[in-house]
Design a protein around this motif. Structure first.
Motif, short mmCIF file in Angstrom:
data_model
loop_
_atom_site.label_atom_id
_atom_site.label_comp_id
_atom_site.label_asym_id
_atom_site.label_seq_id
_atom_site.Cartn_x
_atom_site.Cartn_y
_atom_site.Cartn_z
N GLU A 321 0.83 -1.20 0.00
CA GLU A 321 0.00 0.00 0.00
C GLU A 321 0.87 1.26 0.00
O GLU A 321 0.54 2.25 -0.67
N ARG A 324 1.95 1.80 -3.49
CA ARG A 324 0.84 2.34 -4.30
C ARG A 324 0.63 3.83 -4.03
O ARG A 324 0.39 4.63 -4.95
N LEU A 325 0.73 4.21 -2.77
CA LEU A 325 0.54 5.61 -2.41
C LEU A 325 1.63 6.50 -3.02
O LEU A 325 1.35 7.64 -3.43
N ASP A 327 3.25 5.89 -5.89
CA ASP A 327 2.93 6.00 -7.32
C ASP A 327 1.80 6.99 -7.56
O ASP A 327 1.88 7.87 -8.43
N SER A 328 0.73 6.86 -6.80
CA SER A 328 -0.41 7.74 -7.00
C SER A 328 -0.08 9.17 -6.58
O SER A 328 -0.56 10.14 -7.20
N SER A 331 1.87 10.82 -9.43
CA SER A 331 0.95 11.12 -10.53
C SER A 331 0.07 12.32 -10.20
O SER A 331 -0.16 13.19 -11.04
N ALA A 332 -0.41 12.37 -8.95
CA ALA A 332 -1.28 13.47 -8.56
C ALA A 332 -0.54 14.80 -8.56
O ALA A 332 -1.09 15.82 -8.99
N ARG A 364 -4.55 10.61 -2.28
CA ARG A 364 -4.74 10.65 -3.72
C ARG A 364 -3.81 9.68 -4.42
O ARG A 364 -2.78 9.30 -3.89
#
Length: 364
Positions: A321, A324-325, A327-328, A331-332, A364
């Protein structure tokens, strides 16, 4: 799993040269924020080890034995860029720090994703693929012998280089590629030059196809290296996982990094069975060192790859997780218009990292 709810990791830090002291701390800040947002604050104990110019000044070597010994006691590490071309002799002519580390720990899989970021300028924004590069053999002279080099000159006018390909090395990199493809779009492309280098890259192709039989759910195709460069330029969105030998993989990963945006956003890890090293694909950029404008995206995303690798190795959903945070969050931040000058923005290295942390904290 319950047994991993409070797991702590000891990760090595190799800050490196040039822009390393600016971008590596940014990645640490982001990784710590991601673990905290995932519910495990303080999950990483970061241990710094000397490398590069600093290590030469203090210990007489750009990659001291004490650093290698220290890394052996960690779960993985984050390697900043090195500026080995500027090292004094005899260090400049020897195997560089990252090469020494890869060889010492048999980091046989160099995994380099290329994915366009929304809001960033890219030649081919639809790019979303991974280069899986065999990292220990092939045509690179520093990796084709146990000691010494695979390049030599029998006379002043003749230079010879040898390439080494072995079945065990091909089998393990092929399995890495197919296992990765099962987590993505189940498509592996083998890149070779079997029409000319029939015994070496021909063996790479043949053995990889043998391994493919173990993965009947994965589609397989293959291309010659020269044709592959054209296909990547014309239709990068058609490719998923590309597996190839060392030198071809090095070349193709730079190409795909630029297709996706720039080498400034191109992450990678170098992995063995039991340990992994996160390392951005770009160099030390000494021309902009100290100015606070270096793009930390690649090393931040490399840290995310390391956390994903740790998650798989230790069955740790919190580490997954956190990855994933990250990466996101990257991107955000980019989608919101925050980027460093190389991507057309005005943010400093620290400002970009701060924006990523804010996006992570916002979920996000």
């Amino acid at each position: 799993m319950a047994s991993n709810e409070g797991r702590q990791y000891r990760l090595g830090l190799l800050t490196g040269d040039g822009i390393g002291p600016e971008i590596v701390p940014a990645a640490v800040t982001v990784a710590d924020a991601a673990f905290a947002a995932a519910g495990r604050p303080g999950a990483v104990e970061w241990t710094e080890f000397p490398i590069g110019h600093e290590a030469i000044r203090e210990l007489g070597s750009p990659i001291p034995d004490s650093t290698l010994d220290g890394l052996a006691g960690t779960d993985g590490w984050l390697l900043g860029p090195h500026d080995s071309a500027a090292y004094p002799e005899p260090h400049r002519s020897r195997l560089n720090p990252s090469g020494t580390i890869r060889k010492h720990f048999d980091l046989y899989a160099n995994i380099r994703p290329a994915k366009g970021l929304p809001g960033a300028t890219a030649i081919a924004p639809q790019t979303d693929l991974v280069i899986v590069r065999e990292n220990t053999q092939g045509f690179y002279a520093d990796r084709s012998t146990y000691r010494g080099t695979g390049e030599y000159m029998p006379t002043p006018d003749v230079a010879i280089a040898m390439g080494v390909f072995t079945r065990p090395a091909i089998e393990r990199i092929a399995r890495t590629a197919f296992q990765l493809a099962r987590q993505r779009r189940r498509h592996v492309t083998i890149v070779h030059k079997a029409n000319v280098l029939q015994l070496t890259t021909g063996m790479f192709k043949a053995v990889t196809l043998e391994v493919a039989a173990e993965f009947p759910d994965v589609t397989v195709d293959d291309f010659h290296i020269d044709a592959m460069t054209v296909h990547l330029l014309r239709r990068p969105g058609d490719f998923d996982v590309i597996v190839t030998e060392n030198m071809f993989g090095d070349i193709l990963s730079d190409l795909t990094g630029e297709l996706a945006g720039s080498l400034g956003i191109a992450p990678s890890i170098n992995a063995a069975e039991n340990v992994a090293m996160a390392q951005a694909s770009h160099g030390a950029a000494p021309d902009i060192a100290g100015r606070g404008i270096a793009n930390p995206t690649a090393i931040i995303l490399s840290a995310a790859m390391l956390l994903e690798w740790l998650a798989g190795r230790h069955d740790d959903p919190v580490a997954r997780e956190a990855a994933r945070l990250i990466d996101s969050g990257v991107s955000a931040a980019v989608a919101a218009g925050v980027s460093t000058p190389d991507l057309g923005g005005t943010a400093s290295t620290a400002e970009f990292a701060k924006a990523v942390v804010a996006a992570i904290q916002d979920g996000r």
